[in-house]
Enzyme design. Structure first.
Site, PDB file in Angstrom:
ATOM      1  CG  HIS A   1      -6.036   3.938  -1.464  1.00  0.00           C
ATOM      2  ND1 HIS A   1      -5.496   4.199  -0.698  1.00  0.00           N
ATOM      3  CD2 HIS A   1      -6.707   3.564  -2.976  1.00  0.00           C
ATOM      4  CE1 HIS A   1      -4.319   3.683  -2.101  1.00  0.00           C
ATOM      5  NE2 HIS A   1      -4.695   3.108  -2.959  1.00  0.00           N
ATOM      6  N   GLY A   2      -8.756   5.478   1.611  1.00  0.00           N
ATOM      7  CA  GLY A   2      -9.655   6.122   2.869  1.00  0.00           C
ATOM      8  C   GLY A   2     -10.915   5.702   2.593  1.00  0.00           C
TER       9      GLY A   2
ATOM     10  CB  SER B   1      -9.807   4.170  10.107  1.00  0.00           C
ATOM     11  OG  SER B   1      -8.083   4.235   9.434  1.00  0.00           O
TER      12      SER B   1
ATOM     13  CG  ASP C   1       0.728   7.737  -3.438  1.00  0.00           C
ATOM     14  OD1 ASP C   1       0.651   8.540  -3.984  1.00  0.00           O
ATOM     15  OD2 ASP C   1       0.409   7.411  -2.564  1.00  0.00           O
TER      16      ASP C   1
ATOM     17  CG  HIS D   1      -5.625   7.921   3.301  1.00  0.00           C
ATOM     18  ND1 HIS D   1      -4.881   8.389   2.772  1.00  0.00           N
ATOM     19  CD2 HIS D   1      -6.161   6.914   2.779  1.00  0.00           C
ATOM     20  CE1 HIS D   1      -4.392   7.777   1.398  1.00  0.00           C
ATOM     21  NE2 HIS D   1      -5.449   7.460   1.478  1.00  0.00           N
TER      22      HIS D   1
ATOM     23  CG  ASP E   1      -1.681   1.162   1.069  1.00  0.00           C
ATOM     24  OD1 ASP E   1      -2.462   1.217  -0.070  1.00  0.00           O
ATOM     25  OD2 ASP E   1      -2.545   1.242   2.322  1.00  0.00           O
ATOM     26  CG  HIS E   2       0.027   5.008   0.309  1.00  0.00           C
ATOM     27  ND1 HIS E   2      -0.651   5.482  -0.951  1.00  0.00           N
ATOM     28  CD2 HIS E   2      -0.940   4.517   1.028  1.00  0.00           C
ATOM     29  CE1 HIS E   2      -2.505   5.923  -0.737  1.00  0.00           C
ATOM     30  NE2 HIS E   2      -2.704   5.404   0.035  1.00  0.00           N
TER      31      HIS E   2
ATOM     32  CG  ASN F   1      -7.560   0.603  -0.670  1.00  0.00           C
ATOM     33  OD1 ASN F   1      -7.538  -0.063  -1.022  1.00  0.00           O
ATOM     34  ND2 ASN F   1      -6.460   1.131  -0.051  1.00  0.00           N
TER      35      ASN F   1
HETATM   36 ZN   LIG Z   1      -4.435   4.975   1.294  1.00  0.00          ZN
END
Ligand SMILES: [Zn+2]
Length: 331
Positions: A233-234, A279, A116, A190, A94-95, A276
């Site tokens: 994402h996020g 959290s 990224d 994020h 990831d990233h 994704n």
């Molecule tokens: Zn991300």
């Protein structure tokens, strides 16, 4: 050099093709600990879902990259032991923020990497993305790239403001980089504080209501790149009951807020084929541990509080797979 194929992992190519056609999305869950890994595998096996287990730079720093790779290998064997003879598990970076990091992961058995370069100037992003794709494709590893900037903080990725992906750039970007999937920015963010109260409205009970995702941007991108795999994402929803539990047992997460699940469900039905979620797993784990320790002040064996934490994460993963992403029964 270890090939992911020797480890029983798969890349994202076939998985995404089926997901785009089938109108569902593959869950991409971040993991750092054994309990998260176990919960992800149990949830994927029980729901018969393909799954992406992803490792951020922060996870590599926390747990050690070699250990995480062996955990992913263990995840494949564990899934088989749980009664799934042919699990579809992707180990994804990831990233990734440099060619070197992506190469390092490919060389050590990752089946998919994200490069990224979204914070770089456009041409620079294309140049390094292309370099990663060329290296990865030699080993049949798939590559996710990003265009547009997400706001929020996640491990070492942080930006104060978001810039939506420009639909007029996506054909050029996808063609010139050769990437296999594209992470876009349409208002997800994020972390557990995706929006400030000022960006939200309040409902009748005084709860924050976040601004909607930019579906118009998503639809324009879909028109430019028909059938091309899109990544969000996020996309944690920051479940209010977990936040309430954390706050009830001594935590302090005022106004934590995520992306409503009905919007993610809608996105899953489109070309969005990877969502994704990080959290929400953190919140599920922390809520269960805080509650357990508050109710059992004399206990000190980590297994006692990590067990309910693992159960709570598993419950959350199953809920996402079945009710939000729709990737159940797709093996
Ligand atoms: Zn991300």
């Amino acid at each position: 050099m270890v090939s992911y194929k020797e480890l029983g992992l798969v890349n994202t190519r076939e998985m995404f093709k089926k997901a785009v056609k089938g109108g569902y999305a593959i869950p991409a869950f971040n993991f750092n600990t054994m309990e998260q890994m176990q919960a992800i595998v149990q949830a994927a096996v029980e729901t018969k879902s393909p799954v992406i287990m992803q490792v951020s730079k922060g996870a590599r720093n926390y747990a050690n990259a070699t250990i995480l790779r062996y955990m992913a290998q263990g995840a494949v064997e564990y899934a088989k032991e749980l009664g799934c003879p042919n699990p579809q598990i992707v180990l994804h970076l990831d990233h990734g923020d440099s060619f070197e990091l992506c190469k390092d992961c490919i060389d050590m058995g990752f089946s998919s990497v994200m490069y990224d370069g979204s914070s770089l100037p456009y041409e620079e992003n294309i140049k390094i993305s292309r370099q990663v794709v060329e290296y990865a494709h030699k080993y049949d590893v798939t590559v996710e790239c990003e265009l547009g900037v997400l706001a929020g903080v996640e491990d070492e990725v942080a930006s104060a403001v978001s810039h939506y992906t420009k639909p007029e750039e996506v054909i050029d970007f996808a063609t010139r980089t050769g990437c296999d999937s594209l992470a876009i920015s349409i208002g997800t963010s994020h972390g557990a504080y995706k929006f400030t109260p000022a960006q939200c409205t309040r409902n009748a009970e005084g709860k924050l209501v976040p601004p909607p995702l930019a579906f118009n941007v998503l639809h324009e991108i879909e028109k430019k790149l028909p059938g091309f795999p899109i990544v969000l994402h996020g996309s944690s929803s920051v479940p209010q009951e977990e936040v309430d539990t954390i706050n009830k047992y001594g935590g302090k997460l005022p106004d934590a807020i995520g992306i409503p699940e009905d919007q993610l469900r809608e996105a899953s039905k489109s070309a969005v084929c990877k969502i994704n979620i990080d959290s929400d797993s953190r919140l599920a784990m922390t809520a269960a541990i805080r509650k357990y320790l508050a109710e059992n002040p004399s206990h000190f064996d980590p297994r006692q509080y990590l067990k309910p934490a693992r159960e709570n994460m598993k419950k959350m993963y199953i809920h996402k797979i079945v009710n939000v992403l729709g990737s159940n029964d797709k093996l």
